[in-house]
Design an enzyme around this catalytic site. Structure first.
Site, PDB file in Angstrom:
ATOM      1  N   GLN A   1       0.840  -1.192   0.000  1.00  0.00           N
ATOM      2  CA  GLN A   1       0.000   0.000   0.000  1.00  0.00           C
ATOM      3  C   GLN A   1       0.878   1.245   0.000  1.00  0.00           C
ATOM      4  OE1 GLN A   1      -3.091   0.032   3.103  1.00  0.00           O
ATOM      5  NE2 GLN A   1      -2.470   2.100   3.605  1.00  0.00           N
ATOM      6  N   GLY A   2       0.763   2.064  -1.025  1.00  0.00           N
ATOM      7  CA  GLY A   2       1.584   3.267  -1.103  1.00  0.00           C
ATOM      8  C   GLY A   2       0.803   4.500  -0.686  1.00  0.00           C
TER       9      GLY A   2
ATOM     10  N   GLU B   1     -17.118  -1.322   7.290  1.00  0.00           N
ATOM     11  CA  GLU B   1     -17.343  -1.369   8.720  1.00  0.00           C
ATOM     12  C   GLU B   1     -17.427  -2.778   9.283  1.00  0.00           C
ATOM     13  OE1 GLU B   1     -21.057  -1.461  11.077  1.00  0.00           O
ATOM     14  OE2 GLU B   1     -21.254   0.406   9.967  1.00  0.00           O
TER      15      GLU B   1
END
Lengths: 356, 398
Positions: B121-122, B239
């Site tokens: 994840q960047g 959620e």
């Protein structure tokens, strides 16, 4: 698996909420606080008409035969309202007769208690012996009880008192009998005053089953439910205030210190509702864990209510520290819940002793 | 209310248990082929990837959070491999399902959920942590390719990932949030330099990743230009994942009690020390409350209703309980806590608690620090206006 309220429970809770938000307004609460009980009877009658006394009582004795969860819902609403009156003592007296009484004894007392025609309460601790059934010391001699019972909730006005006996049973005494004396105390929580009850050779009817433990568990759950309602009310009070009050030209709610204080309180307060639901359900559904869960729940909820009370008073600044500002009412209810039935360490000690 | 699973769900549980007993053995745990085979079978039977359409390799089952919970309980108990839980499956796949193009979905989703594609994840940059939207790594369209320059940091597993999903600034003239786009990127592209970052645990799962004229195809953008911020936020709101904090906390708490059972304090055996007993049962109150809240979330999800406040507080609550557990564990560990965990844990079975102590701090930072969680609760949960000038009677705005 279902762990949310059904329609009937929601309607019951909402009806109670609507009633208390009108009938238990600040003026009424404040009058009661200052010992003006003129509207107290009407308020109690209103609660009875909504069925709060009949929840636990089976239909054959004039009640609705509901569960601990339903009484606990009422306790939450009344805690939120900061409602004064005999609710807690009444429920515990009902629980005592229900769990410990014979059929005949139930017939004798439950119908009047279920309608609120008779008022009841409980007295556990004799001469400061302790709240827990294991520490009850009273013995019935020749059908009579003597002794000083400390911190008896709603003793004035009660017709019946269920007295905790050595061995975990209870006995009913009628307060109209000769030898009953009350000593008023300046109770920290004026919405739920306690008294010293002095009995001198007062006739007592022992209930058959020594199931005081079940009564004590219900008591803990009702205190936890009340704490849930009260803690949420305190939060609402502060949330409203910080959106009105300005300092340095800004509303208090714009300060991160205040926002974080509120967030931290929400994180611990929000789970209190499912927690007391769980404890209430456990009394039926998880009998092997019910005692531990009720002990942990009472300790946890009472401690958080207390901490929220302290934070909310402080969060207001000077006005929070005044007698006339309503935050004190819930702070003092928090102090009551913290101590009544024993402080958190006692319930945790019990839970620890039951740890597998 | 009813805390039992009912006939239909109990039946389902036995069915899943039978399936696991038949197809899984603890001996398979280090055998990648057996693991993949079990996952394929579990998907075929509709036990995992229930939320994912069949065209992308999922089992596409009707929404039933209780069945999903039963599956994960049964699988966990047997230590059988369930859905892969990495940032590719947890974050990228749901994002692609909602915002990805048809080609992106077809190309990336199935290999990701089967574990063939690992993603990193960047997001964070040296100057953009909590204030992520201030990120400066840029991408400029050059013909049919984006050209990326800049730096990302705290990038977990960058060295083993084949792909990255990355937030970059593509619209330098737009406002802060509107200038960001969401791109996909092959980690073998020329111009990428990865430098490991050693964490306080001594491990290096983190990395710095540098981009120097790195190219990725123009159609590897997810959504439109400038929508990257919005797209990255919608996935974070997933959620139902927040229900998962409770079982993890319960496992940690159970381990704490086990640690206490074999530890001593100044007063003798730890479980006879009233300080320890009081603290354990105090923490247990929080664990129990969190469990009750997760039952409620699950029950509401089963009737398709949301519990937004519980979702907002879930991470902070779990973090705070983790801190309390860490503090008590350090006391119970006693001298063990003077030594960093070794690779060979055989001689020091409790040394993993040192990592829990340190790791509990990581939990309070990763994925939005606790202070940012508090900001979010105050703003979205309590609806408190952030600036507090709007209603000012005095009117002196600064």
């Amino acid at each position: 698996m279902r762990f949310h309220l059904d329609d009937v429970q929601e309607q019951f809770r909402d009806a109670l909420s609507r009633f208390t938000s009108e009938a238990c307004d600040s003026g009424f609460r404040r009058a009661y606080w200052e010992a003006d009980y003129s509207n107290a009877e009407a308020f109690w009658r209103g609660l009875c008409e909504l069925g709060v006394c009949g929840c636990l009582v089976p239909e054959e004795f004039g009640g609705f035969g509901l569960g601990v969860i339903d009484v606990a819902l009422a306790a939450e609403v009344l805690g939120h309202a900061g409602a004064p009156g005999p609710f807690l003592g009444q429920q515990l007296c009902i629980a005592a007769v229900l769990h410990c009484g014979t059929e005949k004894q139930k017939h004798a007392w439950l119908p009047a208690l279920a309608e609120g025609r008779a008022l009841g309460t409980v007295a556990f601790s004799r001469d400061g012996s302790g709240w827990h059934p294991n520490s009850w010391t009273t013995v019935v001699h020749n059908g009579r009880i003597s002794g000083t019972f400390t911190n008896v909730i709603g003793a004035q006005g009660a017709d019946l008192v269920a007295i905790g006996l050595q061995g975990g049973g209870l006995a009913i005494v009628e307060t109209g009998a000769e030898g009953v004396t009350l000593r008023a105390l300046d109770c920290v929580d004026r919405t739920r005053p306690v008294w010293d009850l002095v009995l001198s050779h007062v006739p007592a009817t022992p209930l058959e089953q020594p199931s005081g433990g079940a009564v004590f568990d219900i008591a803990r759950i009702l205190i936890a439910a009340d704490a849930c309602g009260g803690a949420n009310r305190l939060l609402e009070i502060l949330i409203e205030y910080v959106q009105i009050r300005e300092q340095y030209g800004r509303l208090l709610c714009s300060y991160q210190a205040i926002r974080h204080l509120l967030a931290d309180m929400v994180v611990v307060t929000e789970p209190l509702r499912p927690l007391y639901w769980l404890a209430a359900c456990a009394t039926d559904a998880m009998p092997d864990q019910a005692v531990r869960i009720s002990a942990l729940t009472k300790a946890h909820a009472a401690e958080i209510f207390m901490q929220v009370g302290r934070n909310v008073v402080e969060g207001h600044g000077g006005i929070g520290y005044t007698w006339d500002y309503d935050a004190q009412i819930w702070l003092k209810r928090a102090m009551f819940n913290y101590t009544y039935l024993g402080t958190p360490d006692r319930h945790r000690a019990e839970a620890a002793a039951l740890m597998q | 209310m009813d805390l039992t699973y009912g006939k239909e769900h109990s039946q389902f549980r036995s069915e899943v248990q039978q399936f696991v007993a038949e197809h899984w053995s603890m001996n398979y745990r280090s055998d990648e082929r057996k693991i993949s085979k079990f996952r394929d079978l579990a998907t075929e039977r509709g036990y995992i990837y229930r939320w994912l359409p069949q065209v992308y390799g999922g089992s596409e089952q009707p929404t039933d959070p209780i069945r999903a919970r039963i599956v994960s309980e049964v699988f966990d108990a047997a230590k059988a491999p369930g859905e892969i839980r990495n940032s590719g499956v947890n974050i990228l796949v749901p994002t692609l399902l909602t915002h990805g193009s048809a080609e992106q979905k077809t190309r990336f989703i199935e290999p990701t959920i089967r574990g063939h594609y690992i993603w990193c994840q960047g997001y964070s940059e040296p100057g953009s942590g909590s204030d992520l939207a201030s990120l400066r790594t840029s991408a400029v369209l050059d013909g049919d390719e984006w050209v990326i320059n800049g730096q990302k940091i705290w990038t977990s597993h960058a060295r083993k990932a084949q792909y990255m999903f990355i937030l970059v600034r593509t619209e330098p003239d737009a406002s802060k949030h509107a200038g960001i786009s969401y791109l996909l990127l092959d980690m073998t592209s020329p111009g990428i330099t990865i430098r490991p970052l050693k964490q306080i645990t001594g491990e290096a799962t983190f990395n710095e990743v540098f981009f120097n004229q790195v190219r990725t195809p123009a159609d590897w953008i997810v959504g439109e230009r400038g929508q990257g911020w919005k797209i990255s936020r919608t996935t974070m709101k997933h959620e139902r994942r927040t229900i998962g904090y409770a079982p993890a906390t319960e496992r940690l708490f159970d381990n704490l009690v086990k640690l206490a059972r074999r530890s001593s304090t100044a007063y003798g055996p730890a479980l006879q020390d009233i300080n320890v007993l009081q603290e354990i049962t105090r923490i247990e109150g929080y664990v129990l409350a969190q469990r009750a809240a997760s039952y409620h979330q699950l029950s509401m999800a089963a009737v398709d209703q949301e519990t937004p406040m519980f979702a907002l507080i879930a991470k902070l609550l779990a973090t705070e309980i983790g801190h309390d557990i860490a503090r008590l564990a350090l006391k119970l560990l006693s001298d063990e806590a003077l030594v960093m965990p070794q690779d060979d844990t055989g001689s020091r079975p409790d040394s993993k608690w040192v990592n829990q102590f340190l790791g509990s701090l990581g939990v309070s930072i990763a994925g939005g620090t606790s202070n940012i969680q508090r900001n979010i609760i105050a703003e979205r949960g309590l609806g408190l206006p952030r600036h507090g000038y709007e209603q000012s009677r005095t009117g002196d705005r600064k």
